[in-house]
Structure formats: structure tokens, C-alpha cells
Write an enzyme that holds these catalytic residues in place. Structure first.
Site, short mmCIF file in Angstrom:
data_model
loop_
_atom_site.label_atom_id
_atom_site.label_comp_id
_atom_site.label_asym_id
_atom_site.label_seq_id
_atom_site.Cartn_x
_atom_site.Cartn_y
_atom_site.Cartn_z
N GLN A 90 8.07 0.27 -4.64
CA GLN A 90 7.74 -1.27 -4.07
C GLN A 90 8.73 -1.79 -4.94
O GLN A 90 8.56 -2.22 -6.02
CB GLN A 90 6.35 -1.62 -4.41
N GLY A 129 -1.38 -8.95 0.55
CA GLY A 129 -0.58 -7.86 0.51
C GLY A 129 0.95 -7.88 0.44
O GLY A 129 1.41 -9.07 0.65
N HIS A 130 1.60 -6.64 0.19
CA HIS A 130 2.99 -6.86 0.10
C HIS A 130 3.74 -7.53 1.22
O HIS A 130 3.36 -7.14 2.49
CB HIS A 130 3.59 -5.69 -0.30
N ASN A 131 4.80 -8.04 1.29
CA ASN A 131 5.48 -8.94 2.28
C ASN A 131 4.86 -9.85 3.05
O ASN A 131 5.31 -10.13 4.13
CB ASN A 131 6.16 -7.70 3.11
N SER A 145 2.58 -7.42 5.41
CA SER A 145 3.58 -7.95 6.46
C SER A 145 3.15 -8.96 7.27
O SER A 145 3.90 -9.47 8.21
CB SER A 145 4.44 -6.75 7.14
#
Lengths: 340, 340, 340
Positions: B199, B240-242, B260
Site C-alpha cells: 500500500q 477504504g483505500h483509494n 476505489s
């Protein structure tokens, strides 16, 4: 460390239980029916585990009168076997010892008031005008903000945060990561931007409450957010500003209660329940896990709106047909008007 | 401490409100309609509480023109009473005072850059190459990881964690227990075992954001996870990520947004909502509490999929009949194909 | 710091990938298809992003054989492009360096056992009889309670709490705010008051597990709560007491698992799922996000009960008609009896 041990006779007498079988059998610990050995005591209170009764090696089993028939060994018969077990198990618990005094790494504001019988652990921070009463245990890494009170005999296990104006009753226990007294979520839209509504209230927690790990209880906007005595909250629960929760109510993990909702006494709220804001929930209301409560509930009883998972293919068909209900059903009468 | 006080006249002028009644009446605090006394100001903005208007003892009430008819005492009429109240209440807030300087128990890496006007509280840890700008407040027990930036005037109330590569804008406020910049949840299955996908991104938070207690915002896998200006997140939210969240969007407690997904500006997302990954949600989308969003939403509007709880017996019958829809309904036309 | 760089030839050989195009092209980092430049490597594994392939400026793209047709530049073809990418990206990760040793601000009980190769960060507290094995990283502000073991090579990123009797395997990674080993939620009603059921078990976590930020894993009542090897938990998850989770199972954010439920190996549990207590979930069970599991699941397969959000007006009509199913449907046969 000497392990304590008790005979069936001693336990029967101490907790007013009825003895079946050999009263001289002696146990030095507790275990599950499946894993207990001859020197351990087990219990049966959930019918789910009844089949384990035949094969258990437990020296003593605590159970109700009905199930006692099925036991060949020694049994202690209780009206409520889970309560009897809880009391017996407590005999075998070795409580962590917390000596009175302040750890040298704790940071205490000079205006804070710390009882000489309280234990303040390492790396704790206690701010101005806070008060820690007799016999409290403030575990490692906890942060106690300004104007907070921790009532006598309460325990903050570790890494608990009381932000500001939080008052805890006596014998209350708070688990790690819990945050009490953070700003309520009050926003007003002003010319395209959010402005913050000041959160001037506090949090008031009654005696004998328990607050789970990483649970959040926001402070009130004007009045306090209030939990009455003997309220029990599991982990990861959100309690919004100005919520009130009545005595003896229990809430399971992951549930959220939006601002200004009032919940009665002796309620049982399942896990992952969402309760909207500004509602009134009466006494003795049970809400099953994963339900949504969007209207006030005034009658005691059991409520739900959750759907058990099934095979995904079947479920997709059900959802598709659910959507078509709308198209297929002719409007036939007045009472079919859209609600609200 | 001197309590400030204001007359109705003074407040009307200061906030451009219309005065009804006695302009000389003076208040020294704010309270709810139900509990306010003669020297306090209350407000009405939620119709739910309109019935309290008749009995209030508040010295001054802030409300809209329509409701003003019902008030016999002094009223301040506002287009948006909640905004007016928020501004007035701020006059009575006593902000905690945080002197500039670094508490002697804080642990600061020599390569970190701390503004001389920042307040670094007790037991804070700040790692290599971090930068804390002018006027920041870093509360007790916070952990600032490597390469993090806290923009001017931001406040980390207490026990906040910025893991790594987290950049906060100005005047952003983060509540206790929040974790920004932890690893995104990226896994790939390789020969029966999971391997971790690095990450490598960070987290970028705009100006004037607010992040609730115990909320988590993961850092991006490659690009950053991004919140634009004036985004307001309640407690116990998972980002969450992104994920990207547009300016002025508000999200209530317990909601989760998978990796995302992009959310637009001025969205209102209720509590306990689940939003799947890799979606596009446009501007001005409202999602009601406890809904699930599994497809992109491009049109502004209000969306939902949650079901209000009812009596459990009735609900069990409904679920049983819902399942039988599938068996009972003949397939009658092409458009009844199973979706997706 | 020297940035490493690799040619397509080098990467093809190192990871057994098939090279298409120019093997001499050299990359010094990774990025998304949309943002990668000539000196970066990107990947395609989610069909959602296939349209970005035509316009990417990435020097190298990792993808599967099918998609490779569409690439004009240099490609590395992998059976599982996400796995290949994860391994390549790891080459460009600069792992934080944690020197062995104990930070002077850490508070270590004399009876704790700390490997000389472990890193103990600032403001960490480690209690009696804890053991920290070789190569561990215990990040800032973590609290390790009595009788806890952290297996070799494990990392507690920061502000993690292990309450008591928590045993971690090797190479396990725990993110900030996670709480392992708090009391399970065990209560028994005795004469109108709740009494606490002692929680005498611990928590046992296998090798190579990952536990997300602010996730809670309670300790067992009698036996342990157990995660087998290679279990991966996202953020804000609740794992109740005496839950067991089999090897290689992955659970997404916000999910809750009530006490004593057993989950098999290689399960995939989505986000915001609620799983009731005392259930058995077999191996290779997939549960889609936001579903509720209230019965045991013994067959592998995909299960769900969540409903995608639609326009609120349409949804309100659907809910109204759903409720009327009950009134409208005549009871026609035996199999229409109410279930359970």
C-alpha cells in the site's frame, strides 16, 4: 499461587443449589461441557449444547431440573443455571491486582483530584479539574479530559478516552479504545458550507454500567447524553448526542443510535441494529440483530426487519421479483396509498 | 470566569435576525426548549419539537417566521434557525485553552518540524519528517507517523493516529481513536495463501474537514485516498483505500465505503450504509440509513433499500412469503429474466 | 535514498512472467494505469479498468494473456496479474526501519521477556509475564497486558491493545486501535440486575494473520477465541468470544460475528455482514456484503440477503407492497406454514 477448590456440597450450600449425586466431589476450575475434566465444573443453559451432556467428563454439571434427569454424575440444579455458573466461575477468577498509587509516567494536572486509593497506570494523562474517586483503576494509556469524574470503584481497562464533561457512576467498567464525550455530530449548512453546532453538554453514565471496546458515546449538544444504571454496551457501538438509555438495557456489538433518541428500561437491542434519531423506544422492547428502527416503538415486544441469507442465486431471483411487485400489483383500494 | 451575556437586540443586530417582542431581555446561555430558563436562549428547527413551544420558559427563542406566530415571549426570526442558533451558541462556548509548546513527555523525532505556535500535548509521539503547522493542537496520546503533515489550525483532540503519508489541510478536526493512513486491505491469493499487496499511497484530507471518533481512513494502494474540503465524517466509519469524497459531503456513523469508490460533492450518506467498491456516486446524492449501494449512482436524488422493523411475528410471515414469491410467480415475459 | 529500477527482462525472469514487447524498458516504480508514466509499471486485473488500457502511458503493464492482445507497448503476462503485481510492487516498497531496542519512554514490567532483536517504540507499556519474541515491532502507544505473547516477526503498528492472555503467532500484523482480548460480552440476569459472567479464556491468533484498525477480538469465556493461520480481517470488525475462524479466511470491514460461532477455512465474508452466535459455517463459504447469517451454513457456495438501493420513492412503494403480501396472499397449502 494456590488454586482454590470446592466440593459439590460446599457449592450447593453457598449458592442454594440442589445437589444430585456425590456431594464430596471436588472441583478446582470451570470449563465447557466438551472440554471439562473430572476436577472441573461445567454448565448447561443453552439447549444447543444439550447433546454434549451424555459425553461430558465434568466432575460437576450445573443445569436446570429438567436436564438433570440426563446426568449420571454429580449435578447442581439451579433455576437459572447461567446465573449460578457465573457466580461459581467468579470464585476461580484471579482478578488482576492493581496497587493504589500513581505511576511515575502518568501526567496529572495539578487541579485534578485523585483518590489515594485509586490506581493510575503508566502513560495515563489526566486533565484539569478531573476527579478520580476511591478504588478506581485507570489503565495504561487512558486519557481523562477536563471536568471528567470517574466514580468510586470504576475501571478503565486501558487506552480509554473521556474527552470532556464525562461523569461515570460507581463500579462502571470501560474497555479499551472506547471514546466517551467526543463532540456530537451537529452541523448546519450555511451558504454552501457546513458550520459546526457547539456541543455544550456532557455525558452521564450510571452505576454498574459496562462500555465495550471501541464504543463511542458522544457528548450532548445542550443537555447530557445519559445512560442510566446497569446499562451494558458491547463493542463498536455508536451512541449519538443526547441519546438516553434506560436502566438494565443491553445492546449488542456494532449497533448505532442516532441523536436524541430515548430508549427505555430492560430493552434488548441486537447487534448491527440502526436506530434513527429523535425516537422514543419504550421499556422491554427487544429488537433483533441487523434491524432498522425508523419509528418510535411504544409497546413492549419483539421487533425486526432483517432477512436471513440464502443461496445468492435464489436471493437474486427474490430481489428481482420483489422489485416487480410494484409493477404487477393493481391499485385496488384506498388503503393501498403510499405510506407517510 | 465571567459568563458573557447578550440582549435580544444585540443578537438581532449581530446576526441580522428579526426581533419579535422585548429587545432588552438578556440571556447568558443556551438550552433546549424543554429546559431553558428565563436567562437562556432556545431554538426550534425540527418540527418534532414544535409542541414544546407553548410551555417553554426560554427568555428568547430562535425560530422561523411561520413558527414565530406561536410565541408569546421574545423571538428572533431566522431563515435558518439552526444556523442562527449555531452561531449564537458559539458565543457561549468556552474553548479549551491550549498554550503553544511541546509537553515534556512528548517524543519528537529530531527530523520532525513543529511550529512554535503549535500545542503538542502529553505523551504524544511524532515520527521522522512529520510537520505540524502553526496553531495546531495535537492532543494527549496521539501518534503521528512518518511523513505526515498537519495543516495550520488543525486539532487532533486526543489519541488520534496518523500512520504514514497522511496530509491534513487547515482547520481540520479529528476525534479520538480515529486512524488515518493504515494499510489498505489489499490481498492476492497465491498458491493457497494470501500475499499482501503493498500500500504505497497516502491519505489527503482537505481544509475544514471533521473526522469522527474511531473512524478509519486507509491509505491508498498507489494513488492517495482523498477527502476534499469541508467533508464531515461521523464516528466509526470505514473509508477504504483509494476512495475519493467530494467537498461538503456528510456521512453518518457506522457507514463503510469499500476501496476505489468515488463519491461526489454535497452528498448526504446516512448511518450504517454499505457502499461497494469501484463505484461512482455523483453530486447531491442522498442515501438513507442502513441502505446498501452496489451500483454506481449518477443522478442526484434520494436512494434507499432499508426496511423499518415491525413486530417480529408479522415480519417472519413477510419473510416467508417473500421467499415464496419465487415459487409462486409464473415467468410471463422476457423482461422477467434474472438481472445481471 | 537510491530508487531501485528493473527492466522488463529482469522482472519477467524473476517472477516467471511472459514478456511481450521491449524487454529493455526500465521502470523505477508502480502506478495505476491512469496515472503511470514511462518509467512506471501498471497492472490490469479488474475488468472494470480495461478501458484504461488504450490510453495508459505505463512503461510496462502486467496483465493476463487475453488482455495482452490489446497492449501496444511492453507487457508482462501473468496467470494472476494481481499476484504478479503485488510481488513486483514489493520491490519498490521502502519498509520503515525499526532498530532493535527499547525506547526509553516505554514502560516494561520486570517480569516481561523482551527479545533483544525486538523493537519497542515510544510510550509503549508491557505488563507482567508478557513475552515479545525475536524481530517484533511494537509501535508507539501500544499496550501489552499480562500474560500476552507476541510471536517472532509480528508487528503492532501503533496504539494496539492486547488486554490479557492474547497469544499471537509469527509474522502477524495488527493495525492501530485494534483491541484483542477484551472481556467477552457475557451477562446473566439475576433478580432484575445483570451480573457479569467471568471471561476466563484468552485469544489465540495464528501465523501470518492481519488484523485491521479498530477491530475487536474478545477473549473467550472458558476456551479461547481462535484465529487460525493466514486469517485476514479488515477494519472495525467485531469478533465475539469463543469464535473460531479457519485458516485463509478473509473478512471485510464492519462485519460482526457473535459469540461461539465457528467459521471454516477459505471463507470470504463481505463487509457489514452480521453473523449470529453459536453457528457453524463450513469451508469455502462466501457471504456477500451487508447480509445477515442467522443459520448454520454447511455447503460451500455464495450466500446473501442484501438489497441494492434504488430511488427512495420506488423503494417506499416496494416496502408497502411487501407488507401487504401478508394480507393479500391466501393460505393455500400445508407448506405455507410459518417457518421455525
Amino acid at each position: 499461587m494456590n488454586t482454590p477448590s470446592y466440593t459439590a456440597n460446599e457449592l450447593a450450600e453457598r449458592f442454594s443449589l440442589q445437589l444430585h449425586g456425590n456431594g464430596d466431589i471436588r472441583v478446582s476450575g470451570v470449563a465447557t461441557l466438551a472440554r471439562a475434566g473430572r476436577t472441573q465444573l461445567a454448565f448447561l443453559s443453552n439447549a444447543h449444547y444439550r447433546r454434549q451432556l451424555a459425553d461430558t467428563h465434568a466432575g460437576i454439571v450445573v443445569l436446570n431440573a429438567e436436564d438433570a434427569e440426563a446426568v449420571s454424575g454429580t449435578a447442581l440444579v439451579a433455576k437459572n443455571p447461567y446465573v449460578a455458573f457465573a457466580k461459581i466461575a467468579a470464585l476461580f477468577e484471579t482478578p488482576a491486582h492493581h496497587a493504589a498509587g500513581i505511576h511515575p509516567t502518568a501526567v496529572i494536572d495539578p487541579s485534578a483530584e485523585i483518590s489515594p486509593t485509586a490506581h493510575i497506570g503508566p502513560l495515563v494523562s489526566i486533565a484539569a479539574r478531573a476527579r478520580i474517586e476511591a478504588g478506581c483503576m485507570i489503565g495504561a494509556g487512558s486519557v481523562i479530559g477536563e471536568d471528567c469524574i470517574v466514580g468510586a470503584g470504576s475501571e478503565l481497562i486501558a487506552r480509554v478516552t473521556l474527552v470532556t464533561r464525562v461523569r461515570l457512576g460507581q463500579r462502571t467498567r470501560i474497555h479499551p479504545g472506547a471514546v466517551l464525550g467526543a463532540d456530537g455530530f451537529g452541523l448546519a449548512m450555511d451558504a454552501g458550507h457546513w458550520i459546526k453546532v457547539p456541543q455544550l453538554g456532557g455525558v452521564s453514565i450510571g452505576d454498574d454500567c459496562e462500555i465495550g471496546a471501541n464504543t463511542c458515546i458522544d457528548r450532548g449538544a445542550l443537555d447530557d447524553t445519559v445512560l442510566d444504571a446497569d446499562v451494558r454496551l458491547d463493542n463498536l457501538i455508536q451512541v449519538g448526542h443526547n441519546v438516553r438509555i434506560g436502566a438494565h438495557t443491553v445492546i449488542a456489538g456494532g449497533t448505532g443510535i442516532a441523536g436524541s433518541t430515548h430508549i427505555g428500561r430492560y430493552c434488548l437491542i441486537g447487534g448491527h441494529v440502526g436506530i434513527a434519531g429523535h425516537l422514543e423506544i419504550g421499556d422491554k422492547v427487544t429488537v433483533l440483530g441487523k434491524s432498522m428502527v425508523s419509528h418510535s416503538i411504544r409497546e413492549p415486544g419483539q421487533y425486526s426487519s432483517s432477512i436471513p441469507a440464502v443461496d445468492s442465486k435464489a436471493w437474486r431471483r427474490t430481489v428481482a421479483r420483489l422489485r416487480r411487485l410494484d409493477r404487477r400489483t393493481p391499485r385496488t383500494s384506498n388503503h393501498e396509498q403510499e405510506p407517510e
